[in-house]
Design a protein around this motif. Structure first.
Motif, PDB file in Angstrom:
ATOM      1  N   LYS A  11      -0.838 -24.474   7.218  1.00 23.44           N
ATOM      2  CA  LYS A  11      -0.520 -25.476   6.201  1.00 23.44           C
ATOM      3  C   LYS A  11       0.423 -24.827   5.190  1.00 23.44           C
ATOM      4  O   LYS A  11       0.184 -23.695   4.761  1.00 23.44           O
ATOM      5  CB  LYS A  11      -1.801 -25.941   5.496  1.00 23.44           C
ATOM      6  N   LEU A  28      -9.196 -27.902   5.243  1.00 26.13           N
ATOM      7  CA  LEU A  28      -7.906 -28.589   5.202  1.00 26.13           C
ATOM      8  C   LEU A  28      -6.767 -27.690   4.768  1.00 26.13           C
ATOM      9  O   LEU A  28      -5.635 -27.864   5.193  1.00 26.13           O
ATOM     10  CB  LEU A  28      -7.974 -29.789   4.250  1.00 26.13           C
ATOM     11  N   TRP A  35      -9.462 -20.348   8.758  1.00 25.55           N
ATOM     12  CA  TRP A  35      -9.475 -21.728   9.260  1.00 25.55           C
ATOM     13  C   TRP A  35     -10.211 -21.802  10.604  1.00 25.55           C
ATOM     14  O   TRP A  35     -11.069 -22.671  10.815  1.00 25.55           O
ATOM     15  CB  TRP A  35      -8.040 -22.250   9.436  1.00 25.55           C
ATOM     16  N   ARG A  39     -13.414 -24.156  11.412  1.00 19.22           N
ATOM     17  CA  ARG A  39     -13.299 -25.194  12.453  1.00 19.22           C
ATOM     18  C   ARG A  39     -14.431 -25.021  13.482  1.00 19.22           C
ATOM     19  O   ARG A  39     -15.038 -25.988  13.926  1.00 19.22           O
ATOM     20  CB  ARG A  39     -11.917 -25.080  13.104  1.00 19.22           C
ATOM     21  N   PHE A  46     -19.070 -33.145  14.668  1.00 14.45           N
ATOM     22  CA  PHE A  46     -18.334 -34.404  14.809  1.00 14.45           C
ATOM     23  C   PHE A  46     -18.137 -34.801  16.265  1.00 14.45           C
ATOM     24  O   PHE A  46     -17.347 -35.681  16.568  1.00 14.45           O
ATOM     25  CB  PHE A  46     -16.978 -34.303  14.096  1.00 14.45           C
ATOM     26  N   GLY A 180     -11.645 -37.873   4.983  1.00 17.12           N
ATOM     27  CA  GLY A 180     -12.166 -38.988   5.753  1.00 17.12           C
ATOM     28  C   GLY A 180     -12.298 -40.301   5.047  1.00 17.12           C
ATOM     29  O   GLY A 180     -12.182 -41.356   5.673  1.00 17.12           O
ATOM     30  N   VAL A 246       2.513 -34.679   9.225  1.00 14.41           N
ATOM     31  CA  VAL A 246       1.832 -33.380   9.233  1.00 14.41           C
ATOM     32  C   VAL A 246       2.903 -32.318   9.042  1.00 14.41           C
ATOM     33  O   VAL A 246       4.030 -32.461   9.527  1.00 14.41           O
ATOM     34  CB  VAL A 246       1.012 -33.122  10.518  1.00 14.41           C
ATOM     35  N   ARG A 248       3.831 -27.953   8.679  1.00 13.05           N
ATOM     36  CA  ARG A 248       3.418 -26.573   8.964  1.00 13.05           C
ATOM     37  C   ARG A 248       4.429 -25.616   8.363  1.00 13.05           C
ATOM     38  O   ARG A 248       5.631 -25.925   8.290  1.00 13.05           O
ATOM     39  CB  ARG A 248       3.380 -26.302  10.481  1.00 13.05           C
ATOM     40  N   PRO A 309      -1.796 -40.648  15.460  1.00 11.11           N
ATOM     41  CA  PRO A 309      -2.394 -41.034  14.161  1.00 11.11           C
ATOM     42  C   PRO A 309      -3.381 -39.989  13.654  1.00 11.11           C
ATOM     43  O   PRO A 309      -3.592 -39.875  12.444  1.00 11.11           O
ATOM     44  CB  PRO A 309      -3.102 -42.363  14.470  1.00 11.11           C
ATOM     45  N   PHE A 310      -3.997 -39.230  14.562  1.00 12.72           N
ATOM     46  CA  PHE A 310      -4.969 -38.207  14.147  1.00 12.72           C
ATOM     47  C   PHE A 310      -4.410 -36.795  14.333  1.00 12.72           C
ATOM     48  O   PHE A 310      -5.161 -35.831  14.374  1.00 12.72           O
ATOM     49  CB  PHE A 310      -6.269 -38.367  14.943  1.00 12.72           C
ATOM     50  N   GLY A 311      -3.094 -36.677  14.412  1.00  9.79           N
ATOM     51  CA  GLY A 311      -2.508 -35.362  14.631  1.00  9.79           C
ATOM     52  C   GLY A 311      -2.611 -34.971  16.095  1.00  9.79           C
ATOM     53  O   GLY A 311      -2.896 -35.796  16.977  1.00  9.79           O
ATOM     54  N   ARG A 315      -5.232 -28.491  15.302  1.00 14.52           N
ATOM     55  CA  ARG A 315      -5.693 -29.040  14.016  1.00 14.52           C
ATOM     56  C   ARG A 315      -5.898 -30.551  14.091  1.00 14.52           C
ATOM     57  O   ARG A 315      -5.931 -31.249  13.063  1.00 14.52           O
ATOM     58  CB  ARG A 315      -4.742 -28.654  12.886  1.00 14.52           C
ATOM     59  N   CYS A 317      -7.424 -34.106  14.051  1.00 17.65           N
ATOM     60  CA  CYS A 317      -8.432 -34.595  13.104  1.00 17.65           C
ATOM     61  C   CYS A 317      -9.855 -34.381  13.630  1.00 17.65           C
ATOM     62  O   CYS A 317     -10.195 -34.795  14.738  1.00 17.65           O
ATOM     63  CB  CYS A 317      -8.204 -36.087  12.884  1.00 17.65           C
ATOM     64  N   GLY A 319     -12.460 -35.760  12.331  1.00 22.23           N
ATOM     65  CA  GLY A 319     -13.255 -36.971  12.147  1.00 22.23           C
ATOM     66  C   GLY A 319     -12.777 -38.146  12.983  1.00 22.23           C
ATOM     67  O   GLY A 319     -13.143 -39.284  12.709  1.00 22.23           O
TER      68      GLY A 319
END
Ligand code: HEM
Length: 372
Positions: A11, A28, A35, A39, A46, A180, A246, A248, A309-311, A315, A317, A319
């Motif tokens: 990030k 995040l 990280w 994770r 989840f 979320g 997103v 990087r 939409p969730f990457g 990384r 998402c 959730g």
């Protein structure tokens, strides 16, 4: 870029520095081995099976909204409702109950402070995203997500001291709430806007929900049978992906395919641009056509990896399953109880802030459904 497994992409500093007061060192904004460790601890909580166990509380969290809208209609026929705040309350309640075992309504003051903080921060052009944590559910013997994550942290050799595990838990509570709550609520607003505009899809969703939910009961099994609802959500997330991009930063010089990214250089993936590229989706790329997802993402476009939409990649998402389950619960409950159309008050203006949100909210005209 997003598929690259190297820990040398992370990030960007300019984003993580600004988010530090809000997110601490949670998942995040952390990079590298820190990280990866977070994770590893959080991800299993989840997984699909865990999310299935949360469908009941998702239904409970949506009930106050249904009752409120019923009251708004009252003895009349139709009510005008601005849906955004109500959907945000549902989303905050779901995440609070699931993760922290407490009700949103009890911790309202914490949420409103965190929301104010997020409002201030979303004035700056950043990525997507807000936070909370609360007291434990007193009577429940079930472990909530945070308890399980905390146990994972305590048993982990990387999170050694008591202070470190406290920090870990507090920071990640904020991170999960931040990641979320708002994004799922905004996705639900966009779905309702599109369904209000397309009564034929509303009718199809209503029919499907009546078929798959025996005696009106929404549970984990009925969610898996909701094909039309899923297509509508996929199409809404394509046209209005809550996360606009997103980004990087190359933390070290990094090779991606033929490109060498020098240390310190930032890259961005603009999700709405990918999702509306007519070369990939066809000349109807800007239209709402959920049927394109009838046979899954791979048949909906030429390059399925451009639907993110969730990457994508390491990384992705955490959730995703959680958000999709919540969206299905909320939409199927609303559509089975009410029919609705767009109010003349609605002004279409997607605002590209921390998340892509309807700038002036979503106003709809709501009536009781004959099935409801
Ligand atoms: C419709 C709703 C949602 C959307 C569109 C969304 C989108 C995204 C995207 C695009 C990323 C990737 C960011 C990146 O690669 O830099 C992400 C990451 C993440 N999301 Fe979501 N999200 C949603 C809901 C949720 C929910 C409900 C939760 C938790 C309950 C959640 C937790 C996370 C976490 C923890 C990450 C960071 C993963 C990591 O860095 O390893 N998201 N989300």
């Amino acid at each position: 870029m997003n598929q690259s497994l190297t820990l040398d992409l992370g990030k960007p500093g300019y984003v993580t520095k600004r988010l530090a007061p809000m997110l601490g060192n949670g998942i995040l904004r952390s990079n590298g081995i820190v990280w990866a460790q977070q994770r590893k601890i959080i991800a299993p909580e989840f997984f699909v099976d865990k999310v299935k166990g949360m469908v009941g509380l998702m239904v409970e969290s949506a009930e106050p909204l249904l009752r409120k809208w019923e009251r708004c209609i009252g003895g009349g026929v139709v009510a005008e409702i601005r849906v955004d705040e109500d959907l945000r309350s549902v989303s905050a309640d779901v995440i609070s109950r699931a993760c922290f075992g407490s009700s949103y309504f009890k911790g309202k003051h914490i949420f409103s402070k965190l929301r104010n903080l997020q409002k201030l921060m979303s004035k700056q052009p950043l990525l997507f995203g807000v936070p909370t944590f609360g007291a434990k559910r007193e009577s429940s013997k079930e472990k909530d997500l945070m308890q399980m994550i905390l146990e994972g942290a305590i048993n982990d050799r990387f999170v050694v001291s008591k202070d470190a595990s406290k920090r870990f838990i507090v920071d990640n509570c904020k991170n999960i709430y931040f990641a979320g709550h708002e994004s799922t609520a905004v996705a639900a607003s966009w779905c309702l806007m599109l369904l209000a505009l397309h009564p034929e899809w509303q009718a199809r969703v209503r029919e499907e929900v009546a078929q798959v939910c025996r005696e009106g009961l929404i549970d984990a099994e009925s969610l898996t049978k909701m094909k039309t609802v899923t297509m509508v959500i996929q199409e809404a997330l394509r046209l209005y992906p809550p996360a606009a991009f997103v980004s990087r930063e190359a933390l070290e010089e990094t090779q991606i395919g033929h490109f060498t990214i020098p240390k310190g250089v930032c890259t961005w993936t603009l999700i709405p641009t990918l999702h509306r590229d007519s070369n990939n989706w066809g000349c109807d790329a800007n239209e709402f056509r959920p049927e394109r997802f009838a046979h899954g993402v791979s048949s909906a476009c030429k390059v399925p990896h451009a639907y993110i939409p969730f990457g994508l990649g390491p990384r992705l998402c955490l959730g995703r399953n959680f958000a999709l389950a919540q969206l299905k619960v909320v939409l199927s409950l609303i559509v089975s109880k009410f029919t609705f159309s767009l109010s003349p008050k609605y002004i279409h203006s997607p605002a590209y802030r921390m998340i892509v949100e309807p700038e002036h909210g979503v106003h709809i005209l709501v009536q009781r459904s004959e099935l409801g």
